[in-house]
Scaffold this active site. Sequence first.
Site, short mmCIF file in Angstrom:
data_model
loop_
_atom_site.label_atom_id
_atom_site.label_comp_id
_atom_site.label_asym_id
_atom_site.label_seq_id
_atom_site.Cartn_x
_atom_site.Cartn_y
_atom_site.Cartn_z
N ASP A 19 0.84 -1.21 0.00
CA ASP A 19 0.00 0.00 0.00
C ASP A 19 0.87 1.26 0.00
O ASP A 19 1.96 1.26 0.57
CB ASP A 19 -0.91 -0.02 1.24
CG ASP A 19 -2.09 0.92 1.08
OD1 ASP A 19 -2.33 1.40 -0.05
OD2 ASP A 19 -2.76 1.19 2.09
N ASN A 67 -10.79 -3.01 -5.80
CA ASN A 67 -10.03 -2.05 -6.62
C ASN A 67 -10.67 -1.81 -7.99
O ASN A 67 -10.37 -0.80 -8.65
CB ASN A 67 -8.58 -2.51 -6.83
CG ASN A 67 -7.70 -2.36 -5.61
OD1 ASN A 67 -6.72 -3.08 -5.43
ND2 ASN A 67 -8.02 -1.42 -4.73
C1 FPP Z 1 -1.92 0.11 -3.39
O1 FPP Z 1 -1.49 1.45 -3.38
C2 FPP Z 1 -1.43 -0.56 -4.57
C3 FPP Z 1 -2.20 -1.11 -5.57
C4 FPP Z 1 -3.68 -1.06 -5.60
C5 FPP Z 1 -1.57 -1.72 -6.74
C6 FPP Z 1 -0.41 -2.62 -6.47
C7 FPP Z 1 0.40 -2.67 -7.67
C8 FPP Z 1 1.74 -2.67 -7.71
C9 FPP Z 1 2.61 -2.70 -6.52
C10 FPP Z 1 2.40 -2.60 -9.03
C11 FPP Z 1 2.90 -3.81 -9.68
C12 FPP Z 1 2.50 -5.13 -9.16
C13 FPP Z 1 2.80 -6.28 -9.80
C14 FPP Z 1 2.40 -7.57 -9.20
C15 FPP Z 1 3.54 -6.26 -11.08
P1 FPP Z 1 -2.58 2.61 -3.43
O2 FPP Z 1 -2.80 2.98 -4.85
O3 FPP Z 1 -3.81 2.19 -2.69
O4 FPP Z 1 -1.82 3.75 -2.67
P2 FPP Z 1 -2.50 4.90 -1.76
O5 FPP Z 1 -3.13 4.21 -0.59
O6 FPP Z 1 -1.33 5.74 -1.37
O7 FPP Z 1 -3.49 5.62 -2.65
#
Ligand code: FPP
Length: 253
Positions: A19, A67
């Site tokens: 996250d 998501n």
């Molecule tokens: C959460 O951060 C992250 C995600 C919803 C996406 C996870 C994806 C990756 C780490 C990229 C690549 C992954 C693979 C397996 C190739 P957020 O967007 O919720 O962050 P925030 O809470 O700061 O808004």
Amino acid sequence: MPNGIPAPRQPGHIAIIMDGNGRWAQQRRRPRMIGHRAGARAVNRTIDFCLQHGIGVLTLFAFSSENWGRPQEEVDALMKLFLGALDREVDELHRRGVSVRFIGDRSRFAAGIVQRMDRSEQRTAGNSAMVLNIAASYGGRQDIALAARALAQRVADGSLQPEQIDEELLGQQVALADLPAPDLFIRTGGDTRISNFLLWQLAYTELWFTDVLWPDFDAAILQQALDDFAGRERRFGLTSAQIAAGTAQSALP
Ligand code: FPP
């Protein structure tokens, strides 16, 4: 460590909620996708670390069933990022002996993505250096509901009696049933929630939270989590004395 026998000093299975990508980008006044791309690099670092340290199973929460509700533009860009990562990384993961698997509801992904997921799994299925599970369109409640449905189906077709349903049987139906449960759960980004990840599988997992945002996650922070884990006493609902005496092995899950 108090009285108990040392827990195996290193977790065999680590599960991570990655996250903080969006906030990492925001702090730099960049679009959220820049954070996700930096997050993909943190994924590579984490896989490297686990391979180097002989950690047998790594499970990453890449995309939750919730998501899908994000702005369409972000969902589309994330799908593109996943596809690119799959195309780029699978050869290298295969070469390094990683078995790649996906858990979650595949039916919601575009056909091209599902095809690449299937192919990556088939290609790497025989590898044994590490299992990498990618949770995509995954939700823990959905996982348990589908397991319940599978058992209900067997009751309906007469091959199972309701009183035969117990924790063991249900546990055989949920995701990752053929693997040891996670020993260590890590969540980056400062929130101290499980957010519908592996609800069944995390019952006795050690939880570790950090304020570090996922794109900044590196070997030093992962080592901090492992050091903390090594100092914990896992009692699985028993007492310290029982664990120390080693008399309760048969009662451990
Ligand atoms: C959460 O951060 C992250 C995600 C919803 C996406 C996870 C994806 C990756 C780490 C990229 C690549 C992954 C693979 C397996 C190739 P957020 O967007 O919720 O962050 P925030 O809470 O700061 O808004």
